[in-house]
Scaffold this motif. Sequence first.
Motif, PDB file in Angstrom:
ATOM      1  N   ALA A 199     -11.334  11.976  36.273  1.00 15.47           N
ATOM      2  CA  ALA A 199     -12.080  12.606  34.912  1.00 15.47           C
ATOM      3  C   ALA A 199     -13.479  12.504  35.198  1.00 15.47           C
ATOM      4  N   ARG A 200     -13.895  11.336  35.841  1.00 16.70           N
ATOM      5  CA  ARG A 200     -15.430  10.884  35.892  1.00 16.70           C
ATOM      6  C   ARG A 200     -16.073  11.790  37.121  1.00 16.70           C
TER       7      ARG A 200
ATOM      8  N   ARG B 287      -8.733   8.224  35.974  1.00 13.02           N
ATOM      9  CA  ARG B 287     -10.133   7.808  35.338  1.00 13.02           C
ATOM     10  C   ARG B 287     -11.001   8.274  36.532  1.00 13.02           C
TER      11      ARG B 287
ATOM     12  N   SER C 240     -10.006  20.006  29.317  1.00 15.86           N
ATOM     13  CA  SER C 240     -10.653  18.999  29.043  1.00 15.86           C
ATOM     14  C   SER C 240     -10.186  17.548  29.614  1.00 15.86           C
ATOM     15  N   SER C 241      -9.099  17.578  30.317  1.00 13.25           N
ATOM     16  CA  SER C 241      -8.467  16.512  30.458  1.00 13.25           C
ATOM     17  C   SER C 241      -7.778  16.439  31.881  1.00 13.25           C
TER      18      SER C 241
ATOM     19  N   ALA D  49      -6.360  11.333  31.654  1.00  9.62           N
ATOM     20  CA  ALA D  49      -7.603  10.991  31.269  1.00  9.62           C
ATOM     21  C   ALA D  49      -8.509  12.042  30.720  1.00  9.62           C
ATOM     22  N   SER D  50      -9.309  11.817  29.946  1.00 10.69           N
ATOM     23  CA  SER D  50     -10.178  12.923  29.343  1.00 10.69           C
ATOM     24  C   SER D  50     -11.589  12.891  30.108  1.00 10.69           C
ATOM     25  N   GLU D  51     -12.185  14.069  30.398  1.00 11.10           N
ATOM     26  CA  GLU D  51     -13.235  14.025  31.056  1.00 11.10           C
ATOM     27  C   GLU D  51     -14.313  13.974  30.116  1.00 11.10           C
ATOM     28  N   THR D  52     -15.396  13.222  30.542  1.00 12.27           N
ATOM     29  CA  THR D  52     -16.545  13.176  29.795  1.00 12.27           C
ATOM     30  C   THR D  52     -17.813  13.857  30.061  1.00 12.27           C
TER      31      THR D  52
END
Length: 158
Positions: free
Chosen positions: A75-76, A72, A118-119, A155-158
């Motif tokens: 990814a953030r 997490r 993307s993750s 986790a996916s990047e946002t």
Amino acid sequence: MWQRPSVRLCRPASFRDCVVGHVRCVQRRGVVILESLMVLLILVIGLLAVIEWSVVMLTHCGVTSAAAEGARVAARSVFVTSRQADTELAVQSILSAHGVAAVGAGGSVSVVLTDLGSSVRVTVTVPILNTGIPGLLGTLGFSLSGNSLQVSALASET
């Protein structure tokens, strides 16, 4: 008159009626004690195995939450250059809360960060020696030393 027989087998219902010094009574009591000790030994080994396995599962839960928190944070993360350090810091804080040795403090806990576009995947590997697993069955030949817990989180990047 009626006489008691001189040889009497000692059954569990007739222990009170047996003569205390009778040879067969003493042998039967010895067999019962031996059988009870064998069953007690098996029950104690089973109890120790259940206790140790529950501590392993508790530690695995902590490593899983550390990997998820690391994923997490990775990814953030805004800056790619500090992503590894931020991830290790997040993993270290969760692992220390669960009683596992720190990542950088001489421990061999490894945090591998993989960028998948993307993750982000974070893999945390913790040797059993760095955990608080007691090794209760080590004296009986069932040792977990040399093994490690390895957990990956995505986790996916946002």
